[in-house]
Design a protein around this motif. Sequence first.
Motif, short mmCIF file in Angstrom:
data_model
loop_
_atom_site.label_atom_id
_atom_site.label_comp_id
_atom_site.label_asym_id
_atom_site.label_seq_id
_atom_site.Cartn_x
_atom_site.Cartn_y
_atom_site.Cartn_z
N THR A 148 0.86 -1.19 0.00
CA THR A 148 0.00 0.00 0.00
C THR A 148 0.89 1.24 0.00
O THR A 148 2.09 1.14 0.27
N THR B 79 -0.83 -2.21 -6.76
CA THR B 79 -1.27 -3.46 -7.38
C THR B 79 -1.99 -3.27 -8.71
O THR B 79 -2.17 -4.24 -9.45
N GLY B 80 -2.42 -2.03 -9.01
CA GLY B 80 -3.26 -1.80 -10.20
C GLY B 80 -2.59 -2.24 -11.49
O GLY B 80 -3.14 -3.04 -12.26
N GLU C 234 -10.72 3.61 -6.67
CA GLU C 234 -11.26 4.74 -5.90
C GLU C 234 -12.77 4.76 -6.09
O GLU C 234 -13.29 4.20 -7.06
N ASP D 264 -16.62 -1.27 -13.67
CA ASP D 264 -16.00 -1.08 -12.36
C ASP D 264 -15.18 -2.32 -11.99
O ASP D 264 -15.54 -3.44 -12.38
N ILE D 265 -14.12 -2.11 -11.26
CA ILE D 265 -13.32 -3.25 -10.73
C ILE D 265 -12.88 -2.85 -9.33
O ILE D 265 -12.55 -1.69 -9.09
N GLY E 259 -10.78 -4.04 -5.55
CA GLY E 259 -9.84 -4.91 -4.83
C GLY E 259 -9.01 -4.08 -3.90
O GLY E 259 -9.12 -2.85 -3.88
N GLY F 289 -5.16 -7.42 -4.66
CA GLY F 289 -5.18 -6.26 -5.55
C GLY F 289 -6.48 -6.25 -6.33
O GLY F 289 -7.47 -6.84 -5.89
N MET G 53 -20.59 -5.32 -8.85
CA MET G 53 -19.44 -6.17 -9.20
C MET G 53 -19.57 -7.58 -8.64
O MET G 53 -19.86 -7.75 -7.45
N PRO H 169 -18.81 0.59 -3.78
CA PRO H 169 -18.61 1.07 -2.41
C PRO H 169 -18.72 2.60 -2.40
O PRO H 169 -18.30 3.25 -3.34
N LYS I 240 -4.91 7.73 -7.97
CA LYS I 240 -6.09 7.95 -7.15
C LYS I 240 -6.20 9.46 -6.89
O LYS I 240 -5.23 10.08 -6.46
O1 DLL Z 1 -6.77 0.22 -5.14
C1 DLL Z 1 -6.47 -2.07 -5.84
C2 DLL Z 1 -7.09 -1.76 -7.15
C3 DLL Z 1 -6.29 -1.38 -8.22
C4 DLL Z 1 -8.46 -1.90 -7.34
C5 DLL Z 1 -6.86 -1.13 -9.46
C6 DLL Z 1 -9.04 -1.65 -8.57
C7 DLL Z 1 -8.23 -1.27 -9.64
P1 DLL Z 1 -5.37 -0.25 -2.55
O2 DLL Z 1 -4.46 0.81 -3.02
O3 DLL Z 1 -4.88 -1.14 -1.44
O4 DLL Z 1 -5.73 -1.24 -3.71
O5 DLL Z 1 -6.73 0.44 -2.12
C8 DLL Z 1 -7.83 -0.34 -1.78
O6 DLL Z 1 -9.33 1.34 -2.67
O7 DLL Z 1 -10.31 -0.62 0.14
C9 DLL Z 1 -11.33 0.83 -1.54
O8 DLL Z 1 -11.48 1.75 -0.50
C10 DLL Z 1 -10.74 1.52 -2.74
N1 DLL Z 1 -11.25 0.92 -3.97
C11 DLL Z 1 -10.66 0.01 -4.77
N2 DLL Z 1 -11.44 -0.26 -5.84
C12 DLL Z 1 -12.57 0.50 -5.70
C13 DLL Z 1 -13.76 0.67 -6.45
C14 DLL Z 1 -6.35 -0.90 -4.89
N3 DLL Z 1 -13.96 0.04 -7.60
C15 DLL Z 1 -9.01 0.56 -1.50
N4 DLL Z 1 -14.70 1.52 -5.97
C16 DLL Z 1 -10.27 -0.20 -1.20
C17 DLL Z 1 -14.51 2.18 -4.80
C18 DLL Z 1 -12.44 1.23 -4.49
N5 DLL Z 1 -13.40 2.07 -4.06
#
Ligand code: DLL
Length: 434
Positions: free
Chosen positions: A92, A141-142, A213, A233-234, A236, A242, A255, A323, A422
């Motif tokens: 993170t 992780t994206g 986000e 939307d995706i 993780g 991830g 989703m 979310p 983000k």
């Molecule tokens: O954001 C993983 C990711 C990467 C997801 C690319 C989707 C695409 P972290 O940086 O650890 O991992 O942040 C995770 O981001 O608990 C949510 O609060 C928020 N989040 C992730 N996807 C969504 C979404 C990546 N589709 C944190 N809608 C999670 C809303 C999201 N919030």
Amino acid sequence: MPNYYQEKWETMSRDEMRAYQDKTLVQQVKHVYGNAPYYRALMDKKGVAPGDVKGTEDLHKLPFISKDDLRETYPYGMLAAPLSDCVRIQSTSGTTGKRVIAYYTQSDVDLWDECCARAIVAAGGTKEDVVHVAYGYGLFTGGPGLNGGSHKVGSLTLPMSSGNTERQIQFLVDLKATILCCTPSYAAFLAESIHEMGVRDQITLKAGIFGAEAWSEEMRRHIEERLGIHAYDIYGLTETSGPGVSFECEEQTGMHVNEDHFIPEIIDPKTGQVLPDGERGELVFTSITKKAFPLLRYRTRDICVLSRKTCSCGRTLVKMAKPMGRSDDMLIIRGVNVFPSQIETVLLGCGFEANYQLVVDRVNFTDTLEVKVELTPEMFSDTVRKIEGREREVTDKLKSMLGITAKVTLAAPKSITRSEGKAVRVIDNRESKI
Ligand code: DLL
């Protein structure tokens, strides 16, 4: 015609999935208890032995785990496989405290890539596609997640990473990308830049896979219209591997959770009580297949709802709604709960660009909320009266959505910083005044 990457898992009957989860959970609890001393101590403290978990109906007996536990055990404490079996880490950003490091064995990486491949195929991706990945690469992780998924599908993968917007657009045009993967805020920025560069007619995108986000339905429409694509939307988080914990299908109504890898629960964030499907609460995940960093009952802090309504795509995997944001993104302003995504809904609904910032402050012991939003170039050339009218319209709509009055500041086009990853939407000046 719906396409699946792993039809067997994506369309499995509820009973079969449940039986698989029961069996796999029992093995996973034994694995974690045997190999992660920190979690074993948590189970011992709660008086739960691995033998007490005979299936998913016993999930509630297990202790929760939270980001605080992961920080406490940094860097190796939650590792459940020998370090020599691990081939990768991700992490993170650590902006809200110590970093969380997630470890992966080769099989963990393969399963993660498959989850992302499901998302790409659900968005219409095939080996004929050109997948432009503009999520950050590196510890985030994206990039690595969507990159791995795209390889599995066999698509031509462009590992662009984030930033350098002009170069991104050049590649989109030259290599005729068909699927764009990045954060929704960056997709909106790319769309804006594409229009400014006058190359919209050379863009061949058909779909986008956007997440990482919180983003509203209005933002989805905004991006879809400007890029002429379907936006999926995706979801993780680093702690569960991830992106690819869940993904959207052509119905675009939430989703599908990859339940053969992650068991979701919704709990009351205050009491920890499990809530029935359909009720809003905090999302909790148990990963049942990961070996190196398998978290049981991990509290995500994301506020969400699960639904088991039949989906027209034929997938039987439970769906999670968008979310609203993390419970820690929620602003409490004069006692009222406000999610930035609610404000986004109002602003885009009033025809503004997706560039806004929320400034929260405390003046004379009272919370204040300022919503700064950019005017579009067309709005900017309107008469002062018209601009004032718009300001009033947004103020009224925010009041009826949130129940509080916000100060609305209409800013000149291009005056708010764009995000390449983000978006940072909130500046909370109250923290320095406590
Ligand atoms: O954001 C993983 C990711 C990467 C997801 C690319 C989707 C695409 P972290 O940086 O650890 O991992 O942040 C995770 O981001 O608990 C949510 O609060 C928020 N989040 C992730 N996807 C969504 C979404 C990546 N589709 C944190 N809608 C999670 C809303 C999201 N919030």
